[in-house]
Design a protein around this motif. Structure first.
Motif, PDB file in Angstrom:
ATOM      1  N   ILE A  55       0.799  -1.129  -0.090  1.00  0.00           N
ATOM      2  CA  ILE A  55      -0.085   0.028  -0.058  1.00  0.00           C
ATOM      3  C   ILE A  55       0.817   1.106  -0.024  1.00  0.00           C
ATOM      4  O   ILE A  55       0.705   2.335  -0.825  1.00  0.00           O
ATOM      5  CB  ILE A  55      -0.870   0.059   1.010  1.00  0.00           C
ATOM      6  CG1 ILE A  55      -1.944  -1.220   1.187  1.00  0.00           C
ATOM      7  CG2 ILE A  55      -1.608   1.308   1.573  1.00  0.00           C
ATOM      8  CD1 ILE A  55      -2.872  -1.563   2.260  1.00  0.00           C
ATOM      9  N   ALA A  56       1.802   1.126   0.872  1.00  0.00           N
ATOM     10  CA  ALA A  56       2.807   2.451   0.950  1.00  0.00           C
ATOM     11  C   ALA A  56       3.557   2.600  -0.246  1.00  0.00           C
ATOM     12  O   ALA A  56       3.517   3.767  -0.651  1.00  0.00           O
ATOM     13  CB  ALA A  56       3.720   2.330   2.025  1.00  0.00           C
ATOM     14  N   SER A  57       3.891   1.741  -0.780  1.00  0.00           N
ATOM     15  CA  SER A  57       4.617   1.673  -2.390  1.00  0.00           C
ATOM     16  C   SER A  57       3.905   2.466  -3.343  1.00  0.00           C
ATOM     17  O   SER A  57       4.157   3.241  -4.042  1.00  0.00           O
ATOM     18  CB  SER A  57       5.446   0.393  -2.618  1.00  0.00           C
ATOM     19  OG  SER A  57       6.008  -0.159  -1.662  1.00  0.00           O
ATOM     20  N   VAL A  58       2.516   2.003  -3.546  1.00  0.00           N
ATOM     21  CA  VAL A  58       1.724   2.312  -4.368  1.00  0.00           C
ATOM     22  C   VAL A  58       1.313   4.030  -4.086  1.00  0.00           C
ATOM     23  O   VAL A  58       1.329   4.791  -5.002  1.00  0.00           O
ATOM     24  CB  VAL A  58       0.267   1.448  -4.440  1.00  0.00           C
ATOM     25  CG1 VAL A  58      -0.810   2.186  -5.412  1.00  0.00           C
ATOM     26  CG2 VAL A  58       0.549   0.279  -4.900  1.00  0.00           C
ATOM     27  N   ILE A  59       1.090   4.177  -3.014  1.00  0.00           N
ATOM     28  CA  ILE A  59       0.870   5.813  -2.731  1.00  0.00           C
ATOM     29  C   ILE A  59       2.335   6.454  -2.986  1.00  0.00           C
ATOM     30  O   ILE A  59       1.896   7.789  -3.375  1.00  0.00           O
ATOM     31  CB  ILE A  59       0.578   5.765  -1.001  1.00  0.00           C
ATOM     32  CG1 ILE A  59      -0.584   5.127  -0.584  1.00  0.00           C
ATOM     33  CG2 ILE A  59       0.475   7.267  -0.511  1.00  0.00           C
ATOM     34  CD1 ILE A  59      -1.105   5.161   0.741  1.00  0.00           C
ATOM     35  N   LYS A  86      11.606  14.275  -0.260  1.00  0.00           N
ATOM     36  CA  LYS A  86      12.395  14.677  -1.419  1.00  0.00           C
ATOM     37  C   LYS A  86      11.671  14.440  -2.668  1.00  0.00           C
ATOM     38  O   LYS A  86      10.588  13.290  -2.373  1.00  0.00           O
ATOM     39  CB  LYS A  86      13.824  14.097  -1.420  1.00  0.00           C
ATOM     40  CG  LYS A  86      14.745  14.496  -0.203  1.00  0.00           C
ATOM     41  CD  LYS A  86      16.298  13.924  -0.567  1.00  0.00           C
ATOM     42  CE  LYS A  86      17.132  14.539   0.678  1.00  0.00           C
ATOM     43  NZ  LYS A  86      18.431  13.886   0.506  1.00  0.00           N
ATOM     44  N   LYS A  87      11.965  14.453  -3.739  1.00  0.00           N
ATOM     45  CA  LYS A  87      11.443  14.031  -4.872  1.00  0.00           C
ATOM     46  C   LYS A  87      12.506  13.305  -5.664  1.00  0.00           C
ATOM     47  O   LYS A  87      13.429  13.114  -5.144  1.00  0.00           O
ATOM     48  CB  LYS A  87      11.157  15.533  -5.960  1.00  0.00           C
ATOM     49  CG  LYS A  87      10.228  16.466  -5.529  1.00  0.00           C
ATOM     50  CD  LYS A  87       9.924  17.362  -6.688  1.00  0.00           C
ATOM     51  CE  LYS A  87       9.074  18.345  -5.998  1.00  0.00           C
ATOM     52  NZ  LYS A  87       8.852  19.468  -7.170  1.00  0.00           N
ATOM     53  N   ILE A  92      12.254   7.630  -4.228  1.00  0.00           N
ATOM     54  CA  ILE A  92      11.020   6.885  -4.377  1.00  0.00           C
ATOM     55  C   ILE A  92      11.756   5.558  -3.906  1.00  0.00           C
ATOM     56  O   ILE A  92      11.218   4.768  -3.070  1.00  0.00           O
ATOM     57  CB  ILE A  92      10.115   7.096  -5.229  1.00  0.00           C
ATOM     58  CG1 ILE A  92       9.613   8.334  -5.304  1.00  0.00           C
ATOM     59  CG2 ILE A  92       9.143   6.016  -4.940  1.00  0.00           C
ATOM     60  CD1 ILE A  92       8.921   8.862  -4.030  1.00  0.00           C
ATOM     61  N   LEU A  93      12.651   4.974  -4.684  1.00  0.00           N
ATOM     62  CA  LEU A  93      12.997   3.774  -4.545  1.00  0.00           C
ATOM     63  C   LEU A  93      13.749   3.265  -3.419  1.00  0.00           C
ATOM     64  O   LEU A  93      13.539   2.270  -2.777  1.00  0.00           O
ATOM     65  CB  LEU A  93      14.073   3.326  -5.789  1.00  0.00           C
ATOM     66  CG  LEU A  93      13.402   3.256  -7.086  1.00  0.00           C
ATOM     67  CD1 LEU A  93      14.343   3.046  -8.422  1.00  0.00           C
ATOM     68  CD2 LEU A  93      12.243   2.347  -7.408  1.00  0.00           C
ATOM     69  N   ASP A  98      13.386   0.607   2.058  1.00  0.00           N
ATOM     70  CA  ASP A  98      13.543   0.716   3.398  1.00  0.00           C
ATOM     71  C   ASP A  98      12.066   0.290   4.067  1.00  0.00           C
ATOM     72  O   ASP A  98      12.193  -0.505   4.919  1.00  0.00           O
ATOM     73  CB  ASP A  98      14.006   2.189   3.940  1.00  0.00           C
ATOM     74  CG  ASP A  98      15.500   2.474   3.758  1.00  0.00           C
ATOM     75  OD1 ASP A  98      15.994   1.630   3.073  1.00  0.00           O
ATOM     76  OD2 ASP A  98      15.386   3.745   3.947  1.00  0.00           O
ATOM     77  N   ILE A  99      11.123   0.497   3.395  1.00  0.00           N
ATOM     78  CA  ILE A  99       9.869  -0.220   3.808  1.00  0.00           C
ATOM     79  C   ILE A  99       9.767  -1.834   3.797  1.00  0.00           C
ATOM     80  O   ILE A  99       9.391  -2.377   4.812  1.00  0.00           O
ATOM     81  CB  ILE A  99       8.669   0.357   2.806  1.00  0.00           C
ATOM     82  CG1 ILE A  99       8.528   1.771   3.125  1.00  0.00           C
ATOM     83  CG2 ILE A  99       7.529  -0.304   3.303  1.00  0.00           C
ATOM     84  CD1 ILE A  99       7.551   2.511   2.162  1.00  0.00           C
ATOM     85  N   LEU A 100      10.445  -2.271   2.673  1.00  0.00           N
ATOM     86  CA  LEU A 100      10.469  -3.620   2.694  1.00  0.00           C
ATOM     87  C   LEU A 100      11.445  -4.294   3.677  1.00  0.00           C
ATOM     88  O   LEU A 100      11.250  -5.471   3.839  1.00  0.00           O
ATOM     89  CB  LEU A 100      10.779  -4.067   1.246  1.00  0.00           C
ATOM     90  CG  LEU A 100       9.552  -3.540   0.175  1.00  0.00           C
ATOM     91  CD1 LEU A 100      10.076  -3.724  -1.366  1.00  0.00           C
ATOM     92  CD2 LEU A 100       8.342  -4.683   0.268  1.00  0.00           C
ATOM     93  N   PHE A 101      12.532  -3.724   3.694  1.00  0.00           N
ATOM     94  CA  PHE A 101      13.880  -4.547   4.086  1.00  0.00           C
ATOM     95  C   PHE A 101      14.405  -3.876   5.670  1.00  0.00           C
ATOM     96  O   PHE A 101      15.147  -4.679   6.185  1.00  0.00           O
ATOM     97  CB  PHE A 101      14.796  -4.628   3.146  1.00  0.00           C
ATOM     98  CG  PHE A 101      14.464  -5.090   1.850  1.00  0.00           C
ATOM     99  CD1 PHE A 101      14.344  -6.557   1.740  1.00  0.00           C
ATOM    100  CD2 PHE A 101      14.494  -4.530   0.521  1.00  0.00           C
ATOM    101  CE1 PHE A 101      13.944  -7.198   0.714  1.00  0.00           C
ATOM    102  CE2 PHE A 101      14.152  -5.046  -0.530  1.00  0.00           C
ATOM    103  CZ  PHE A 101      13.975  -6.299  -0.429  1.00  0.00           C
TER     104      PHE A 101
END
Length: 250
Positions: A55-59, A86-87, A92-93, A98-101
């Protein structure tokens, strides 16, 4: 207005042209994600943490496509990791990686400390998406519960806050499978229960309903927006509801 005339183009095309000005709206999105140990639970094909990451990745990608800044705050009972907004695709990657790992150091949950940290370090009005199972709330209202709702309301005054509540079907009802041992992922406390006993299953469902009702009541009294994202259901309807909530404000 002659001040908006584009004389160079008008001379070349032999007819009048005027400049059109479009306001550039640069928004900032902050993702606050609960990495407490209860997020590793999953009775279907994905855990709550995996559901949160998707969900966070899509947003995040959606905000990036709109040329908005994206920041990240990962928390347990402490603020574990913070990335300033940041932009850029590379940024974003990094946020998604960081969200995943990212591996948290703690297992507990403290939403208030994460929100207090955000309000201290991020003064500019932003869109704040908090993704959590909110399982530190008890079936009976406590001082800790009231502090959470008060802090959510304070954050809403400063920012544009929406909470995404993660849930798993086994948090609402138990299967009839006989004796089982349940462990609290955050405290390590274990308890053995007989799911073959109908009254046990009914009591479990009743406690889950009371906990949910307490949360809903607290959010409603403070005028806070939230949506539910169940691990046994597609997350796109939840995201559509989220964007619909945001659309009512703008």
């Amino acid at each position: 207005d002659v001040r908006t005339s584009c004389w160079n183009v008008s001379a070349k095309m032999d007819r009048p042209f005027v400049k059109v000005f479009r306001e550039e709206r640069e928004l900032t999105l902050m993702l606050l994600i609960d990495l407490s140990a209860s997020g590793v639970f999953g009775s279907v094909d994905k855990s709550k943490r995996e559901h949160a990451a998707e969900i966070a990745s899509v947003i995040a990608f959606s905000a990036s496509q709109n040329n908005d800044k994206v920041g990240l705050l990962l928390f347990t009972k402490d603020v574990e990791h913070y990335i300033p907004p940041k932009k850029g695709r590379r940024h974003i990657l990094r946020v998604i990686r960081d969200i995943l790992f990212f591996e948290p150091a703690s297992k507990g949950t403290d939403h208030k400390s994460a929100l207090d940290y955000l309000n201290r370090v991020h003064r500019r009005k932003s869109i704040v998406i908090m993704i959590s199972d909110f399982l530190d709330n008890k079936p009976v209202a406590t001082t800790q519960d009231l502090q959470l709702f008060n802090t959510l309301a304070l954050t809403q005054q400063r920012h544009d806050l929406v909470s995404i509540v993660l849930s798993d079907p086994r948090e609402y009802e138990l299967p009839e499978v006989g004796l089982i041992t349940l462990e609290d992922a955050e405290t390590g406390e274990t308890v053995e229960i007989d799911t073959g006993n109908r009254s046990v299953r009914e009591r479990y469902a009743q406690l889950a309903k009371e906990r949910r009702d307490t949360f809903q009541t607290g959010m409603r009294k403070k005028g806070l927006d939230w949506i539910e994202a169940r691990t046994d259901q597609p997350y796109l309807p939840a995201l559509r509801k989220l964007f619909a909530l945001r659309g009512t404000r703008h």
